[in-house]
Design an enzyme around this catalytic site. Structure first.
Site, PDB file in Angstrom:
ATOM      1  N   THR A 109      -2.317  28.437 -51.325  1.00  0.00           N
ATOM      2  CA  THR A 109      -3.142  28.707 -50.147  1.00  0.00           C
ATOM      3  C   THR A 109      -4.614  28.450 -50.438  1.00  0.00           C
ATOM      4  OG1 THR A 109      -1.601  30.343 -49.250  1.00  0.00           O
ATOM      5  CG2 THR A 109      -3.887  30.488 -48.511  1.00  0.00           C
TER       6      THR A 109
ATOM      7  N   GLU B 165      -5.231  15.483 -37.312  1.00  0.00           N
ATOM      8  CA  GLU B 165      -4.680  14.974 -38.562  1.00  0.00           C
ATOM      9  C   GLU B 165      -3.450  14.123 -38.279  1.00  0.00           C
ATOM     10  OE1 GLU B 165      -4.091  18.231 -41.233  1.00  0.00           O
ATOM     11  OE2 GLU B 165      -6.222  18.707 -41.357  1.00  0.00           O
TER      12      GLU B 165
ATOM     13  N   HIS C  47       3.321  17.472 -53.492  1.00  0.00           N
ATOM     14  CA  HIS C  47       2.429  18.370 -52.755  1.00  0.00           C
ATOM     15  C   HIS C  47       3.139  19.532 -52.068  1.00  0.00           C
ATOM     16  CE1 HIS C  47      -1.028  19.622 -50.461  1.00  0.00           C
ATOM     17  NE2 HIS C  47      -0.455  19.345 -49.304  1.00  0.00           N
TER      18      HIS C  47
ATOM     19  N   ARG D  11       7.069  17.240 -43.474  1.00  0.00           N
ATOM     20  CA  ARG D  11       6.179  18.240 -42.881  1.00  0.00           C
ATOM     21  C   ARG D  11       4.970  17.572 -42.246  1.00  0.00           C
ATOM     22  NH1 ARG D  11       1.438  20.865 -44.254  1.00  0.00           N
ATOM     23  NH2 ARG D  11       1.331  19.841 -46.282  1.00  0.00           N
TER      24      ARG D  11
ATOM     25  N   GLY E 298      -7.245  21.183 -45.248  1.00  0.00           N
ATOM     26  CA  GLY E 298      -7.351  20.689 -43.875  1.00  0.00           C
ATOM     27  C   GLY E 298      -7.498  21.733 -42.798  1.00  0.00           C
TER      28      GLY E 298
ATOM     29  N   ARG F 167       2.670  11.534 -43.462  1.00  0.00           N
ATOM     30  CA  ARG F 167       2.368  11.427 -44.885  1.00  0.00           C
ATOM     31  C   ARG F 167       3.388  10.608 -45.674  1.00  0.00           C
ATOM     32  NH1 ARG F 167       0.398  17.627 -46.241  1.00  0.00           N
ATOM     33  NH2 ARG F 167      -1.656  17.450 -45.276  1.00  0.00           N
TER      34      ARG F 167
ATOM     35  N   HIS G  78       1.643  14.149 -51.262  1.00  0.00           N
ATOM     36  CA  HIS G  78       0.395  13.965 -50.519  1.00  0.00           C
ATOM     37  C   HIS G  78      -0.152  12.584 -50.884  1.00  0.00           C
ATOM     38  CE1 HIS G  78      -3.598  14.508 -48.893  1.00  0.00           C
ATOM     39  NE2 HIS G  78      -3.198  15.645 -48.353  1.00  0.00           N
TER      40      HIS G  78
ATOM     41  N   ASP H 186       9.844  29.542 -58.436  1.00  0.00           N
ATOM     42  CA  ASP H 186      10.479  30.776 -58.898  1.00  0.00           C
ATOM     43  C   ASP H 186      11.369  31.418 -57.836  1.00  0.00           C
ATOM     44  OD1 ASP H 186       8.962  30.397 -61.199  1.00  0.00           O
ATOM     45  OD2 ASP H 186       7.331  31.672 -60.491  1.00  0.00           O
TER      46      ASP H 186
END
Length: 536
Positions: free
Chosen positions: A46, A121, A350, A385, A51, A289, A243, A222
Site C-alpha cells: 500500500t 489511467e 507487480h 487487473r 496512481g 497493462r 507492471h 504468506d
C-alpha cells in the site's frame, strides 16, 4: 524451556496494509482486534502505490461505465457480480477514507466549487482516479496507521510473521473452523500463539516469487500459502500482473513509474526515440497493462536491449513537477531529469490477480476465516487487473467483511484453548546457505520460465524444479527452528507451485497469461480453481 506467549482477541488480522487496517478500524468500536504486521507498520505494498483509487465522482461518469471498463480489462474472466458490487460501493468506500483524513487532491472549478481532482489511467474510459499527487498509497497508509495507533481496542504486533493457521482439523475438533494462528516474533525469535474468534488474511500478494518485482520484501505470498495448507481453494494464480514501467537503474530497484504518467500524456519509445505502442494497440499507452507489458517485453527481446524509455519531457516542467513530485525527486536522485529526458523502464512483477477464493463477504472455505485485498480472489480482476482497482478492492471488501463479522457474533465463535508450538525436536540451523541458494534459484527460474511469455516446456521445467525445492525446504523446516527467510521461502515455493499448476491448466492465452503453445482464446473460458488434496 522458555514459556511461550499466548494472546487472545476477537479478531486477528494478519497484514497491515489498506485492507487490514481498514478492517481493523471498521471493527474496533465493538471488538478487540490484533493487527499483525510482518515489518514496521507502515511497510507494505500500500505504501508504494502511486496512481490512485478508482471511483465514480464525476457527473459525466457512471457505475455502469466503471463496470464495463473493468470487465473489458479482465478479458472475459471477471465475476460480474463482484465487479458490480465493487463499483457500487466504491464511492462509499472513498468517502470513508476521506472521513479518516486521506488528503486526496482537490481543486476549485470555474464557479469556485471545491472538487476532487480526477485523473485517468489505462483501461478507464473516464477520469475517475482519486489521488494524492503521485503518492496515494503513502497518504492512505499513513492516515490509517495514525488512526489505528490511537484506537484503544486495536493492539498492534509489529515485526511478526504468521507461521500457520490453527484449524479445527489440526486440533482434532469437528467442522471446518479457524481458531487462530501460530506467529513468529522476529524480535525475540520465538513462536507465539494467538487465539481468535475470527481471523482475516490481509497479507497482500506474492510477486516476490519473481526475480524482478515492484513489490516490497514482505510480499511473499504468506496468506495464500497458509490458506492453501489449511484447506482453502485458490483460483487464477496464473494471472500475475507485470507492471509495464518499473525504473531501470542499479540504484533504484523496485521503483514504479505510475500508470498515471501515461494517463497524463507520457509515451513509450525505443532507444532510437521512436514510439512503438501504436503498433500494438489502438489505445497505445492507455492500453491495459498486460498489452503494454507484453509489447515492452517483445521490443526488448527483438532489439536485444536492456530497457525501453518512458517520455513525458514534452509536457511543461511545472506540470510534471506538480503532478509527479515523488517520481521527479526519485529520478533526479539517480541523475535522471524527467522534465528533460526519458526514463529507462522495464516490466516487473507487480500484482497477484488470483488468490484465496472468497465470496462477497470476504469469507473463505473455512468458517471464521476471511481474506481481503490482494491475497483474495474475489473475481473482480479476472485475467487482468485494471489500474487503480486494487486499493479500491481493499477498502470495499474490508467494509463488507466487517459487516459480516459484526452480524455473526454468535456462540459458535467462542475462543478455543490452543496448544503451544512444539519445537522440542528441532535445533538452530548451521546451514543458512541452503535457504539463500534456494531463494535465488526459485526467483530466477520463475522469471525465466513462468514470466510474461510462457510455454508448456518452460512450465514443466519450472514445476520439476519447484517440487525438488519443496522437498529440500520441508526437510529443513522439520529439523531447524523457524526464521524469517525460511518462513518466506516455504510460502513462496508453495505459491510458485500454485502459479505453475494454474498456468499449466489454462490451454489458451488470455489477459496476463500468454503462452506460445496456445496463442488463441478459449471461446468458453472459466476461472482456474485448485482444490487442496484431501489429507488422510
Amino acid at each position: 524451556m522458555q514459556q511461550q506467549k499466548e494472546h487472545q482477541c476477537d479478531v486477528l488480522i494478519i497484514g497491515s496494509g489498506a485492507a487490514g487496517l481498514s478492517l481493523a478500524l471498521q471493527l474496533a468500536d465493538q471488538l478487540r482486534v490484533i493487527v499483525l504486521s510482518k515489518g514496521p507498520l507502515r511497510e507494505g505494498s500500500t505504501l508504494y502505490a502511486q496512481g490512485g483509487i478508482a471511483a465514480v465522482f464525476d457527473e459525466n461518469d457512471s457505475i455502469d461505465s466503471h463496470v464495463s471498463d473493468t470487465l473489458i480489462a479482465g478479458a472475459g474472466l471477471c465475476d460480474e457480480a463482484a465487479v458490480q458490487f465493487t463499483a457500487e460501493h466504491a464511492k462509499t468506500a472513498m468517502e470513508w477514507l476521506i472521513a479518516q483524513g486521506v488528503p486526496f487532491d482537490q481543486y476549485r472549478d470555474e464557479d469556485g466549487v471545491l472538487k476532487y481532482h480526477l485523473t485517468r489511467e489505462g483501461g478507464h474510459s473516464h477520469r475517475r482516479i482519486l489521488h494524492a499527487a503521485d503518492a496515494t498509497g503513502r497518504a492512505v497508509q499513513i492516515t490509517l496507521v495514525d488512526q489505528v495507533k490511537s484506537h484503544p481496542n486495536i493492539r498492534l504486533l509489529e515485526n511478526y510473521n504468521a507461521v500457520d493457521l490453527i484449524t479445527a482439523e489440526k486440533l482434532g475438533l469437528p467442522g471446518q473452523h479457524c481458531h487462530g494462528a501460530y506467529v513468529w516474533n522476529r524480535n525475540s525469535e520465538q513462536v507465539e500463539v494467538i487465539a481468535a474468534r475470527f481471523v482475516a488474511l490481509a497479507t497482500g500478494g506474492a510477486s516476490k516469487v519473481y526475480l524482478y518485482t515492484s513489490n516490497p520484501d514482505v510480499a511473499s505470498g504468506d496468506g495464500i500459502a497458509m490458506a492453501w495448507r489449511a484447506g482453502c481453494r485458490v483460483a487464477n494464480m496464473e494471472f500475475n500482473q507485470f507492471h509495464p514501467t518499473s525504473l531501470y537503474h542499479p540504484e533504484a530497484q523496485n521503483y514504479l513509474i505510475t500508470e498515471a504518467m501515461r494517463g497524463e500524456g507520457a509515451y513509450l519509445q525505443r532507444p532510437d526515440g521512436s514510439r512503438f505502442m501504436p503498433d500494438f494497440d489502438e489505445r497505445a499507452e492507455l492500453a491495459p497493462r498486460d498489452i503494454v507489458a507484453r509489447a515492452i517485453d517483445f521490443e526488448m527481446k527483438r532489439l536485444g536491449v536492456a530497457c525501453v524509455y518512458l517520455n513525458i519531457s514534452h509536457k511543461p516542467k511545472d506540470f510534471i513537477i506538480e503532478h509527479f513530485p515523488t517520481i521527479y525527486a526519485k529520478c533526479l536522485s539517480v541523475g535522471i531529469d524527467i522534465t528533460k529526458q526519458p526514463i529507462p523502464v522495464v516490466p516487473a512483477a507487480h500484482y497477484t490477480c488470483g488468490g484465496v477464493m472468497t465470496n462477497l463477504n470476504g469469507q473463505t472455505d473455512i468458517a471464521n476465516l476471511y481474506a481481503i485485498g490482494e491475497v483474495a480472489y474475489t473475481g473482480l480482476h479476472g485475467a487482468n487487473r485494471m489500474a487503480s482497482n486494487s486499493l479500491l478492492e481493499c477498502v470495499v471488501f474490508a467494509q463488507s467483511a466487517a459487516r459480516h463479522i459484526l452480524a455473526n457474533l454468535t456462540a459458535n465463535t467462542a475462543l478455543v484453548k490452543l496448544p503451544q508450538w512444539d519445537e522440542s525436536r528441532v535445533s538452530n540451523s548451521d546451514e543458512e546457505v541452503v535457504i539463500t541458494h534456494n531463494w535465488h534459484e526459485l526467483r530466477l527460474f520463475m522469471w525465466d520460465f513462468v514470466g510474461i511469455v510462457r510455454t508448456t516446456k518452460r512450465l514443466e521445467r519450472a514445476l520439476h524444479r519447484v517440487e525438488l525445492l519443496q522437498r529440500e525446504i520441508e526437510e529443513y523446516y522439520r529439523h531447524f527452528r523457524v526464521s524469517n527467510n525460511l518462513l518466506e521461502l516455504r510460502n513462496l515455493t508453495m505459491v510458485a507451485e500454485l502459479i505453475i499448476r494454474c498456468a499449466m491448466e489454462r490451454k489458451e492465452s488470455r489477459g496476463l497469461h500468454y503462452t506460445l503453445d496456445y496463442p488463441e482464446l478459449d471461446p468458453l473460458p472459466t476461472p482456474t480453481v485448485l482444490t487442496p488434496p484431501v489429507r488422510s
